[in-house]
Scaffold this motif. Structure first.
Motif, mmCIF file in Angstrom:
data_model
loop_
_atom_site.group_PDB
_atom_site.id
_atom_site.type_symbol
_atom_site.label_atom_id
_atom_site.label_comp_id
_atom_site.label_asym_id
_atom_site.label_seq_id
_atom_site.Cartn_x
_atom_site.Cartn_y
_atom_site.Cartn_z
ATOM 1 N N ASP A 1 41.052 -22.889 -49.981
ATOM 2 C CA ASP A 1 41.736 -23.392 -51.179
ATOM 3 C C ASP A 1 41.195 -24.746 -51.633
ATOM 4 O O ASP A 1 41.171 -25.039 -52.823
ATOM 5 C CB ASP A 1 43.241 -23.503 -50.921
ATOM 6 C CG ASP A 1 43.898 -22.129 -50.808
ATOM 7 O OD1 ASP A 1 43.253 -21.138 -51.200
ATOM 8 O OD2 ASP A 1 45.040 -22.058 -50.316
ATOM 9 N N GLY A 2 40.766 -25.577 -50.678
ATOM 10 C CA GLY A 2 40.245 -26.898 -51.058
ATOM 11 C C GLY A 2 38.746 -27.007 -50.882
ATOM 12 O O GLY A 2 38.188 -28.103 -50.977
ATOM 13 N N SER A 3 38.092 -25.881 -50.593
ATOM 14 C CA SER A 3 36.645 -25.878 -50.296
ATOM 15 C C SER A 3 36.309 -26.936 -49.255
ATOM 16 O O SER A 3 35.309 -27.642 -49.342
ATOM 17 C CB SER A 3 35.828 -26.111 -51.578
ATOM 18 O OG SER A 3 36.091 -25.096 -52.515
ATOM 19 N N LYS A 4 37.188 -27.043 -48.239
ATOM 20 C CA LYS A 4 36.994 -28.055 -47.191
ATOM 21 C C LYS A 4 36.287 -27.439 -45.991
ATOM 22 O O LYS A 4 36.341 -26.225 -45.772
ATOM 23 C CB LYS A 4 38.344 -28.649 -46.781
ATOM 24 C CG LYS A 4 39.018 -29.416 -47.920
ATOM 25 C CD LYS A 4 40.341 -30.025 -47.518
ATOM 26 C CE LYS A 4 40.995 -30.688 -48.740
ATOM 27 N NZ LYS A 4 42.262 -31.373 -48.399
ATOM 28 N N THR A 5 35.632 -28.290 -45.223
ATOM 29 C CA THR A 5 34.863 -27.836 -44.062
ATOM 30 C C THR A 5 35.404 -28.497 -42.799
ATOM 31 O O THR A 5 35.668 -29.704 -42.785
ATOM 32 C CB THR A 5 33.381 -28.225 -44.209
ATOM 33 O OG1 THR A 5 32.891 -27.698 -45.440
ATOM 34 C CG2 THR A 5 32.538 -27.690 -43.065
ATOM 35 N N LEU A 6 35.544 -27.711 -41.745
ATOM 36 C CA LEU A 6 35.867 -28.235 -40.414
ATOM 37 C C LEU A 6 34.628 -28.075 -39.545
ATOM 38 O O LEU A 6 34.092 -26.969 -39.415
ATOM 39 C CB LEU A 6 37.031 -27.465 -39.791
ATOM 40 C CG LEU A 6 37.352 -27.789 -38.320
ATOM 41 C CD1 LEU A 6 37.741 -29.242 -38.142
ATOM 42 C CD2 LEU A 6 38.456 -26.869 -37.798
ATOM 43 N N THR A 7 34.158 -29.180 -38.998
ATOM 44 C CA THR A 7 32.965 -29.166 -38.145
ATOM 45 C C THR A 7 33.341 -29.676 -36.752
ATOM 46 O O THR A 7 34.009 -30.712 -36.633
ATOM 47 C CB THR A 7 31.872 -30.087 -38.732
ATOM 48 O OG1 THR A 7 31.557 -29.647 -40.043
ATOM 49 C CG2 THR A 7 30.613 -30.080 -37.874
ATOM 50 N N GLY A 8 32.933 -28.963 -35.729
ATOM 51 C CA GLY A 8 33.124 -29.443 -34.358
ATOM 52 C C GLY A 8 31.946 -30.305 -33.958
ATOM 53 O O GLY A 8 30.839 -30.142 -34.478
ATOM 54 N N PRO B 1 44.908 -30.090 -31.119
ATOM 55 C CA PRO B 1 45.173 -29.939 -32.557
ATOM 56 C C PRO B 1 45.956 -28.671 -32.847
ATOM 57 O O PRO B 1 45.920 -27.717 -32.062
ATOM 58 C CB PRO B 1 43.758 -29.844 -33.156
ATOM 59 C CG PRO B 1 42.923 -29.277 -32.062
ATOM 60 C CD PRO B 1 43.513 -29.768 -30.760
ATOM 61 N N ALA B 2 46.665 -28.683 -33.988
ATOM 62 C CA ALA B 2 47.333 -27.455 -34.437
ATOM 63 C C ALA B 2 46.270 -26.455 -34.893
ATOM 64 O O ALA B 2 45.184 -26.848 -35.332
ATOM 65 C CB ALA B 2 48.268 -27.798 -35.599
ATOM 66 N N PRO B 3 46.561 -25.147 -34.808
ATOM 67 C CA PRO B 3 45.605 -24.146 -35.328
ATOM 68 C C PRO B 3 45.344 -24.375 -36.815
ATOM 69 O O PRO B 3 46.247 -24.782 -37.551
ATOM 70 C CB PRO B 3 46.322 -22.815 -35.096
ATOM 71 C CG PRO B 3 47.369 -23.092 -34.054
ATOM 72 C CD PRO B 3 47.768 -24.512 -34.244
ATOM 73 N N VAL B 4 44.113 -24.124 -37.238
ATOM 74 C CA VAL B 4 43.726 -24.349 -38.634
ATOM 75 C C VAL B 4 43.731 -23.010 -39.372
ATOM 76 O O VAL B 4 43.123 -22.035 -38.913
ATOM 77 C CB VAL B 4 42.325 -25.001 -38.709
ATOM 78 C CG1 VAL B 4 41.847 -25.095 -40.150
ATOM 79 C CG2 VAL B 4 42.359 -26.380 -38.061
ATOM 80 N N ASP B 5 44.407 -22.977 -40.525
ATOM 81 C CA ASP B 5 44.458 -21.781 -41.358
ATOM 82 C C ASP B 5 43.209 -21.735 -42.246
ATOM 83 O O ASP B 5 43.016 -22.620 -43.080
ATOM 84 C CB ASP B 5 45.725 -21.827 -42.223
ATOM 85 C CG ASP B 5 45.887 -20.587 -43.091
ATOM 86 O OD1 ASP B 5 44.942 -19.771 -43.150
ATOM 87 O OD2 ASP B 5 46.957 -20.441 -43.713
ATOM 88 N N PRO B 6 42.350 -20.743 -42.098
ATOM 89 C CA PRO B 6 41.128 -20.685 -42.910
ATOM 90 C C PRO B 6 41.409 -20.667 -44.418
ATOM 91 O O PRO B 6 40.575 -21.105 -45.214
ATOM 92 C CB PRO B 6 40.459 -19.372 -42.479
ATOM 93 C CG PRO B 6 41.086 -19.007 -41.190
ATOM 94 C CD PRO B 6 42.446 -19.618 -41.166
ATOM 95 N N ARG B 7 42.598 -20.207 -44.823
ATOM 96 C CA ARG B 7 42.921 -20.195 -46.250
ATOM 97 C C ARG B 7 43.057 -21.611 -46.799
ATOM 98 O O ARG B 7 42.737 -21.869 -47.960
ATOM 99 C CB ARG B 7 44.210 -19.404 -46.494
ATOM 100 C CG ARG B 7 44.060 -17.905 -46.247
ATOM 101 C CD ARG B 7 45.388 -17.197 -46.298
ATOM 102 N NE ARG B 7 46.327 -17.765 -45.325
ATOM 103 C CZ ARG B 7 47.555 -17.304 -45.116
ATOM 104 N NH1 ARG B 7 48.002 -16.281 -45.814
ATOM 105 N NH2 ARG B 7 48.343 -17.864 -44.217
ATOM 106 N N MET B 8 43.544 -22.525 -45.948
ATOM 107 C CA MET B 8 43.620 -23.931 -46.364
ATOM 108 C C MET B 8 42.214 -24.472 -46.645
ATOM 109 O O MET B 8 41.979 -25.186 -47.626
ATOM 110 C CB MET B 8 44.316 -24.754 -45.272
ATOM 111 C CG MET B 8 44.418 -26.249 -45.534
ATOM 112 S SD MET B 8 42.954 -27.218 -45.018
ATOM 113 C CE MET B 8 43.039 -27.055 -43.231
ATOM 114 N N LEU B 9 41.269 -24.090 -45.789
ATOM 115 C CA LEU B 9 39.876 -24.509 -45.998
ATOM 116 C C LEU B 9 39.348 -23.927 -47.304
ATOM 117 O O LEU B 9 38.705 -24.620 -48.104
ATOM 118 C CB LEU B 9 38.993 -24.047 -44.832
ATOM 119 C CG LEU B 9 39.343 -24.577 -43.436
ATOM 120 C CD1 LEU B 9 38.411 -23.948 -42.394
ATOM 121 C CD2 LEU B 9 39.228 -26.094 -43.382
#
Length: 319
Positions: A250-257, A240-248
């Protein structure tokens, strides 16, 4: 005993079906005569030398299977003839396997050896994804990548059981048909404008995305609603491409492994999770497609078939 082994790394030609000594039991192990063994991509990675591997040459791959106890080794809770299975025990590609008692799963009469070795790894993965990584709630909409794959098929059915609407993604019309057969409400192809199709169904985006492809991770976030979640549990399509924490943010989104071994942490956890899975299968709430069987001695053919990507259901090996 006979076992499917390899002493060097490479393509399926390195596999050898040979006679090796029986396992020597440690105090906390019982001896199981294997009746069916699950074949997984991790076994191919091990054969190629790019995945964790226990033991010394000749190496034995395999972690999943079912059979009967032939030596209880002074463990009174087991007797000779007991039907058992396991999902995380090394050296499974053999006629006999030494199984740590903390990893033994009692196998109910209603579940065949073939079914157990078809479902455990992928079924327990789908189970933790839908109940732990994301706590699926009635009325949600979830997106499942590789909907026709082993995990995707079971995850679709569990998501349905828990009351979610399922959107599946896959690579071909034949695989889309499988997605619908498993209960997906919608299935789109990767070569279509699938993101636009998702927004037609749910304009704000989906509640959760299960991404086992990896290279699609940013697209998964694009179709996730505000306060939604992406569960990343595989890289079948590349890193995967690196994830920008600011994107998370801005949309109050969560990335879970997600990794199964984080959840199979005790005997009680293993049995509890497997029992739920077996219960759903026995009640007909989860239906499995018929596995493709090869003799253990035909391991090379089985590996070639798995790598051809022509298989849709599980491949199992029969000693």
């Amino acid at each position: 005993m006979k076992a499917l082994t390899f002493s060097t790394f490479g393509d399926s030609d390195v596999l050898e079906y040979i006679e090796i000594p029986n396992p020597q039991l440690k105090n906390d192990e019982i001896l199981v005569e294997m009746k069916a063994i699950g074949l997984n991509f991790a076994d191919v990675y091990r054969r190629k030398g790019n995945y964790h591997l226990k033991g010394n040459p000749p190496f034995i791959a395999g972690y999943e299977g079912a059979g009967i106890v032939i030596d209880a080794n002074n463990h009174p809770e087991y007797k000779i003839g007991d039907r058992v299975a396991f999902a995380d025990v090394p050296f499974a590609n053999a006629e006999l396997v030494a199984v740590n008692v903390n990893h033994v799963l009692p196998l109910p009469e209603s579940i065949s050896f073939e079914t157990a070795s078809s479902v455990l790894l992928q079924g327990l993965t789908a189970h933790y994804l839908a109940t732990d990584s994301h706590k699926t709630a009635k009325g949600e909409t979830v997106l499942i990548h590789a909907v026709a794959g082993g995990v995707g098929q079971i995850l679709t059915q569990i998501s349905n059981l828990l009351g979610a609407t399922v959107i599946g993604l896959t690579s071909s019309a034949d695989k889309a048909k499988i997605g619908f057969e498993q209960g997906a409400d919608y299935v789109f192809l990767y070569n279509e404008d699938w993101k636009a199709e998702v927004f037609k169904i749910t304009p704000k985006g989906v509640d959760a995305v299960y991404d086992s492809i990896g290279s699609t991770l940013m697209e998964s976030f694009e179709v996730t609603k505000e306060c939604g979640q992406v569960i990343f549990f595989g890289m079948a399509g590349g890193d995967p491409a690196p994830v920008d924490p600011r994107m998370l943010m801005d949309g109050s989104k969560t990335l879970t492994g997600g990794d199964l071994w984080s959840y199979l942490t005790s005997k009680e956890e293993r049995i509890k999770r497997a029992t739920q899975l077996f219960h759903w299968i026995s009640e007909g709430k989860i239906k499995l497609s018929e596995p493709t069987s090869f003799k253990l001695s035909e391991g090379k053919l089985a590996h070639d078939f798995l790598e051809s990507r022509k298989s849709t259901g599980k491949i199992i090996l029969i000693p």
